[in-house]
Design a protein around this motif. Structure first.
Motif, short mmCIF file in Angstrom:
data_model
loop_
_atom_site.label_atom_id
_atom_site.label_comp_id
_atom_site.label_asym_id
_atom_site.label_seq_id
_atom_site.Cartn_x
_atom_site.Cartn_y
_atom_site.Cartn_z
N THR A 196 0.86 -1.18 0.00
CA THR A 196 0.00 0.00 0.00
C THR A 196 0.90 1.24 0.00
N VAL A 197 0.48 2.26 -0.74
CA VAL A 197 1.22 3.53 -0.83
C VAL A 197 0.26 4.67 -0.52
N GLN A 198 0.66 5.52 0.41
CA GLN A 198 -0.15 6.69 0.77
C GLN A 198 0.73 7.94 0.63
N THR A 199 0.31 8.83 -0.30
CA THR A 199 1.07 10.06 -0.56
C THR A 199 0.25 11.27 -0.14
N THR A 200 0.88 12.14 0.64
CA THR A 200 0.23 13.37 1.10
C THR A 200 0.99 14.56 0.52
N THR A 201 0.28 15.40 -0.26
CA THR A 201 0.92 16.56 -0.88
C THR A 201 0.60 17.82 -0.10
N GLY A 202 1.43 18.82 -0.27
CA GLY A 202 1.26 20.09 0.43
C GLY A 202 2.59 20.82 0.47
N ARG A 203 2.76 21.68 1.48
CA ARG A 203 4.03 22.39 1.61
C ARG A 203 5.18 21.42 1.82
N LYS A 204 4.88 20.28 2.43
CA LYS A 204 5.87 19.21 2.62
C LYS A 204 5.23 17.89 2.19
#
Length: 271
Positions: A196-204
């Motif tokens: 499973t892969v969980q990617t969180t985008t944003g300033r970091k």
């Protein structure tokens, strides 16, 4: 005498007013069809910072520009003339000049910028008398960098959870994607193998890779690769396979020796 003096005073005032009006109209080019004011630059950023693989727009607003004035862009690194007027002089098809007739801005556009595009660019305006005025723009290209938290090697017992976290540093824009690779194979969608892969985008931006119940075939080189920027890698060893035995030889060998010794002693006692 008083009447004559008053008339002379009025005539002087009228002449002075007329002279001032002529000077004003000449200054703004209303009379005689010639413009006295030279071209000059408007307000625009002197530094443009963009992320690698993104388009860069270098602005050069020029006011009071006449037909005899020409605008050029020059790359200061090698004094290469990038453009003259609306004509581009570059074998690189990423480079174009944008200018609208009703606008003062002459924009040098570089698509899919790379680190080699970094540097100083100069906008030049040639006046009617041959003299040149110029303004400079510094282009800074930022390259995101992927970092996998932890050491260069990741050791885990067979049957345990593999958990890797990758963060992106030095970013101006979130990535379009972050792919994980085991050796040379992309594994983001290998749910049938417990991935499973969980990617969180944003300033970091961060991306987390989990693999349930580690098996020997999960050993290998793992790479976190964003859509743009540099990738990061880590070596994973699932203890119990041959690779793990090589890197943890003493521990595994002693354990195996103890198991074999117990087995031999038990067999001898039974006899």
């Amino acid at each position: 005498k008083l009447i004559l003096l008053d008339s002379l005073l009025q005539e002087m005032i009228v002449k002075m007013f007329y002279t001032v009006c002529v000077v004003c109209m000449t200054g703004i080019g209303i009379l005689s069809g010639s413009t006295v004011t030279d071209p000059y630059f408007g307000q625009a950023p002197n530094v443009t910072k963009v992320q690698v693989d993104s388009p860069a727009f270098l602005h050069c607003p020029v006011l009071q520009l006449s037909e005899e004035n020409k605008v050029s862009w020059v790359r200061r690194r090698d004094w290469h003339i990038m453009s003259h007027g609306e004509n581009t002089f570059s074998s690189d098809d990423r480079v174009t000049v944008k200018h609208q007739v009703d606008q003062d801005d002459w924009v040098l556009q570089i698509r899919y910028v790379q680190q080699r595009d970094s540097g100083l660019y100069e906008c030049q305006v040639t006046k009617g008398d041959g003299n040149i005025i110029s303004r400079r723009v510094q282009l800074e290209v930022v390259t995101p960098e992927a970092i996998i938290l932890g050491k260069e090697e990741y050791h885990i017992q067979q049957g345990s959870l593999i958990s890797l976290i990758c963060i992106l540093e030095n970013t101006l824009l979130p990535p379009e994607y972050v792919f994980w690779y085991q050796n040379n194979r992309m594994i983001n969608f290998d749910s049938n193998r417990g991935v499973t892969v969980q990617t969180t985008t944003g300033r970091k931006t961060s991306s987390k890779l989990n693999i349930q119940s580690a098996k020997p075939e999960h050993s290998g080189n793992y790479t976190c690769r964003p859509s743009s920027g540099t990738a990061a890698s880590i070596q994973v060893f699932v203890l119990g396979d041959k690779t793990g035995a090589l890197t943890n030889g003493m521990d595994v060998t002693v354990q195996d020796f103890i198991v074999i010794l117990i087995s031999v002693l038990s067999t001898a006692a039974l006899k």
